[in-house]
Design an enzyme around this catalytic site. Structure first.
Site, short mmCIF file in Angstrom:
data_model
loop_
_atom_site.label_atom_id
_atom_site.label_comp_id
_atom_site.label_asym_id
_atom_site.label_seq_id
_atom_site.Cartn_x
_atom_site.Cartn_y
_atom_site.Cartn_z
N GLY A 238 51.88 23.69 31.80
CA GLY A 238 51.24 23.21 30.59
C GLY A 238 51.07 21.73 30.47
N GLY A 289 49.58 23.47 36.77
CA GLY A 289 48.32 23.66 37.48
C GLY A 289 47.43 22.45 37.27
N ARG A 290 46.89 22.35 36.04
CA ARG A 290 45.99 21.26 35.66
C ARG A 290 46.57 19.88 35.99
NH1 ARG A 290 42.82 22.01 30.85
NH2 ARG A 290 44.38 23.59 30.35
N ARG A 326 34.68 25.28 30.96
CA ARG A 326 35.45 24.71 29.86
C ARG A 326 34.59 24.16 28.71
NH1 ARG A 326 38.30 20.66 30.10
NH2 ARG A 326 40.01 21.35 28.75
N CYS A 356 20.49 31.27 30.63
CA CYS A 356 19.83 31.62 29.35
C CYS A 356 20.85 31.85 28.25
CB CYS A 356 18.93 32.84 29.54
SG CYS A 356 17.57 32.55 30.66
N GLU A 357 21.66 30.86 28.00
CA GLU A 357 22.65 30.84 26.92
C GLU A 357 22.63 29.45 26.31
OE1 GLU A 357 24.80 33.09 25.72
OE2 GLU A 357 24.66 34.72 27.19
#
Length: 385
Positions: A238, A289-290, A326, A356-357
């Site tokens: 975290g 991780g990050r 993200r 197409c969003e």
């Protein structure tokens, strides 16, 4: 810190031109710095040296084989959440015996595979899962090493979608129920109670929530060690990173200029937690991780079109939300810079992909030096999630 910077007006990674890499490999293109990965891992490893510890890189943040191979060569373990991730550890040259297997939805096939590969421990999320693991281990004539995930009911004060340590979340077993669950687990013949695990959330940039959770859980770990002989405590991951001014964070002088007290470093993290953990005399696992990979990667994309609609100015690029989700998922910030350093006047720009969003958007109304069709842009801090 990281190893992306402008050299004579062109963005480089460890002295290698980003433009040259795109010319060779095409775009969109992820570029990772092995030097940055190694630096971040080693800093955390050194900071925790007073403890018997194992860093298990959280593969959910980045499962690129090159990234994993770099970390495996440094001695990293891996935090996995699927059978496929365990297979990727093996493919990258990692050791499954240094893997933990987490996640609330482990299937029978995945549990079977993990047992056959001899993983270090399952992080168990519920009693039904514990029962399933015992049954499968019995069938295979094996003993399954497990750590039960405790939910400490500590609010990490992070984004609601990445908070995992309160009773509103789907993860783990309530703090007050843990002693009873361990007592019942001792009656399962194919289970070995190896540890206790927790994780309260992601992208935490202050040490206070970590301290609060560790202070709450260490007395419980001590009791479980005395009663059941557990060998380790996993404090989860975290640790957060810098997303804004990410390019500047590659410059060590910048760290001295800015408000360093607001940056969570490996040293500050360890200084706060090592004194709380040392008296336990337990092995300590952590699952970052990050913190290791986030600022070690960039996503490079080519501008396909410049489109003006009313008051809006769009840069349509060849990357999209499927490449970096993200911003679409969390409305999160990633610094976006031209690969060729520009002195053009900044203009409010929406950088968008071609899916197409409407949500396929990397930034809205961001002041970016004017870019043109064919230009390359880099999205920084893209090495995780």
């Amino acid at each position: 810190m990281h190893d992306f910077r402008y050299v004579r007006g062109r963005l480089h990674c460890e002295g290698v031109s980003i433009e040259a890499l795109v010319k060779k490999h095409g775009s969109p293109l992820y570029v990772y710095s092995s030097k940055t990965l190694s630096s971040h891992f080693n800093k955390l490893d050194r900071a925790l040296a007073p403890l018997d510890h194992l860093i298990c890189f959280a593969m959910k943040s980045n499962s690129n084989l090159g990234v994993m191979r770099t970390l495996a060569d440094l001695g990293s373990g891996f935090d996995t959440v699927s059978g496929g991730e365990i297979q990727r550890v093996i493919a990258a040259g990692g050791n499954p015996r240094k893997c933990v297997f987490a996640g609330v939805g482990k299937t029978e096939d995945e549990i079977t595979f993990a047992l056959r590969k001899g993983i270090y421990s399952f992080n168990v999320e519920s009693e039904p899962e514990l029962t399933r693991i015992n049954r499968i281990a019995c069938k295979l004539k094996k003993t399954a090493p497990i750590a039960i995930r405790v939910n400490p009911n500590v609010d990490a004060k992070t984004h609601k979608k990445i908070t995992t340590g309160t009773y509103e979340n789907k993860f783990g077993i309530a703090f007050e129920k843990i002693p009873g669950v361990y007592a019942r687990a001792t009656k399962l013949k194919n289970i070995k109670l190896l540890g206790l695990q927790m994780h309260i959330g992601s992208q935490l940039t202050q040490v206070k929530p970590f301290k609060e959770a560790v202070r709450k859980v260490t007395p419980l770990a001590a009791k479980l060690k005395a009663r059941h002989g557990i060998e380790f405590l996993s404090i989860g991951g975290g640790l957060g990173i810098i997303y804004e001014d990410a390019l500047a964070s590659g410059d060590s002088k910048w760290w001295n200029r800015k408000e360093a007290k607001n940056i969570l470093t490996a040293e500050k993290y360890a200084a706060a937690l090592v004194p709380l953990l040392e008296p336990l005399k337990l092995k300590v696992l952590l699952e970052p991780g990050r913190f290791i990979s986030g600022n070690a990667g960039i996503l490079v994309s080519r501008v396909e079109y410049i489109k003006r609609t009313g008051k809006k100015h769009f840069a349509i690029v060849d990357a999209a939300m499927n490449d970096l989700i993200r911003p679409a998922f969390y409305e999160s910030y990633h610094e976006i810079i031209p690969v060729k350093q520009s002195r053009n006047r900044p203009i409010a720009t929406d950088v968008v992909g071609g899916i197409c969003e409407t949500g396929d958007t990397f930034c809205k109304n961001r002041l970016i030096p004017r870019i043109e069709e064919g230009d390359l842009v880099a999205m920084l801090s893209a090495g995780a999630y």
